[in-house]
Scaffold this active site. Sequence first.
Site, short mmCIF file in Angstrom:
data_model
loop_
_atom_site.label_atom_id
_atom_site.label_comp_id
_atom_site.label_asym_id
_atom_site.label_seq_id
_atom_site.Cartn_x
_atom_site.Cartn_y
_atom_site.Cartn_z
CB THR A 94 -0.90 0.03 1.25
OG1 THR A 94 -1.61 -1.21 1.33
CG2 THR A 94 -1.88 1.18 1.18
CE LYS A 131 -4.67 -1.65 2.13
NZ LYS A 131 -4.94 -2.87 2.83
CE LYS A 151 2.08 1.84 4.74
NZ LYS A 151 1.46 0.93 3.78
P1 NAD Z 1 6.24 -6.32 6.96
O1 NAD Z 1 7.01 -5.20 7.59
O2 NAD Z 1 5.97 -7.55 7.76
O3 NAD Z 1 6.97 -6.77 5.60
C1 NAD Z 1 7.71 -5.95 4.76
C2 NAD Z 1 8.92 -6.72 4.25
O4 NAD Z 1 9.65 -5.91 3.34
C3 NAD Z 1 9.91 -7.12 5.38
O5 NAD Z 1 10.21 -8.49 5.26
C4 NAD Z 1 11.16 -6.28 5.10
O6 NAD Z 1 12.36 -6.95 5.44
C5 NAD Z 1 11.05 -6.10 3.58
N1 NAD Z 1 11.76 -4.92 3.11
C6 NAD Z 1 11.67 -3.66 3.58
N2 NAD Z 1 12.47 -2.82 2.88
C7 NAD Z 1 13.06 -3.60 1.94
C8 NAD Z 1 13.97 -3.32 0.92
N3 NAD Z 1 14.43 -2.08 0.72
N4 NAD Z 1 14.37 -4.35 0.13
C9 NAD Z 1 13.86 -5.59 0.30
N5 NAD Z 1 13.00 -5.92 1.27
C10 NAD Z 1 12.61 -4.94 2.07
O7 NAD Z 1 4.88 -5.69 6.43
P2 NAD Z 1 3.53 -6.44 5.92
O8 NAD Z 1 2.55 -6.45 7.03
O9 NAD Z 1 3.89 -7.69 5.21
O10 NAD Z 1 3.00 -5.32 4.89
C11 NAD Z 1 3.54 -5.15 3.58
C12 NAD Z 1 2.64 -4.19 2.81
O11 NAD Z 1 1.31 -4.73 2.72
C13 NAD Z 1 2.48 -2.80 3.47
O12 NAD Z 1 2.39 -1.81 2.48
C14 NAD Z 1 1.16 -2.93 4.23
O13 NAD Z 1 0.56 -1.67 4.42
C15 NAD Z 1 0.37 -3.83 3.29
N6 NAD Z 1 -0.68 -4.64 3.91
C16 NAD Z 1 -0.47 -5.34 5.05
C17 NAD Z 1 -1.51 -6.09 5.61
C18 NAD Z 1 -1.37 -6.85 6.91
O14 NAD Z 1 -2.40 -7.27 7.46
N7 NAD Z 1 -0.16 -7.09 7.42
C19 NAD Z 1 -2.75 -6.15 4.96
C20 NAD Z 1 -2.92 -5.48 3.76
C21 NAD Z 1 -1.88 -4.72 3.24
#
Ligand code: NAD
Length: 287
Positions: free
Chosen positions: A95, A170, A238
């Site tokens: 997102t 979203k 965010k």
């Molecule tokens: P998270 O922090 O668990 O995962 C993010 C991943 O990205 C981590 O493994 C991190 O190591 C990796 N990362 C960060 N910077 C990086 C880089 N420069 N290079 C490579 N890898 C990198 O977060 P999440 O909960 O999995 O969420 C991910 C996205 O999905 C976000 O935008 C969030 O808003 C969205 N989202 C999350 C949920 C939820 O329920 N968790 C639901 C819908 C949408």
Amino acid sequence: MNVGFIGLGIMGQPMSRHLLQAGFSLTVYNRTASKAQALIEMGAKLANSPAAVAAASKIIITMLPDTPEVEAVLFGENGVYEGLSAGKIVVDMSTISPEATAQFAARLREKQCELLDAPVSGGENGAMAGTLTIMVGGDEQAFQKCLPLFQAMGRNIVHLGANGNGQRTKLVNQVICALNILAMSEGLHLAERIGLDAEKVLQVVSSGAAGSWMLSNLAPRILQNDFQPGFMIKLQQKDLRLAMELIKTLGEDFPGTALTYSLFTKAVEAGLGEQGTQGLINIFKRA
Ligand code: NAD
């Protein structure tokens, strides 16, 4: 088909597991390489940079925290852009900002590549069950090519028009979610403060007109003092920041969004950012 996946966090890991189980050949990359271990054991290949993922894949998926991380992974040193050739498709399922999304799509078109914005809803449980809701913006033909991948990860998949519209949808979703989280937290807090049995209250109000996904999925975790993240407070904050940016362009008040943005910001400032969104209740002084 060769598919790449970058960002193996709470959502990325189960989403990529579903792609492997559906028979796609998967190359993965994460900043913290250990997060790829379980996927490698299932047959995924580990690449040493986003550029290497792009070189090995026809479709490259990103699932990263926010706009700066997506920009760095796409266009930074050893980024996806360096590994792209004509005809490849990048699918950003994070997102992020709708405006930045449209700019990224324009930059990828310089290499005859398409970008789809395809953010999701359904949380960690939806990712694990392969039942995510997926909101897609971008080229229709690219959408059709990526549909089998979306179907491996989700159930309700809707194409909403041009680049950015997936992200805009979203943000609408997140405004509704945030207000529901506040409603659930404040109701539960009131029940506790006036000395009711919160479990019984939950049992009875969940099935009435006050029922919601938040009440069914998050309130029971609060009652168990479980603030582990399915979706982190800092990520919800965010999303509300992105929604506020969008709203600012309209010259109109959206008081609920402004209120939840200030409360989620307060939670982040209080050090609760890494808790799940159910931790919003901890901004109230709980007995
Ligand atoms: P998270 O922090 O668990 O995962 C993010 C991943 O990205 C981590 O493994 C991190 O190591 C990796 N990362 C960060 N910077 C990086 C880089 N420069 N290079 C490579 N890898 C990198 O977060 P999440 O909960 O999995 O969420 C991910 C996205 O999905 C976000 O935008 C969030 O808003 C969205 N989202 C999350 C949920 C939820 O329920 N968790 C639901 C819908 C949408």
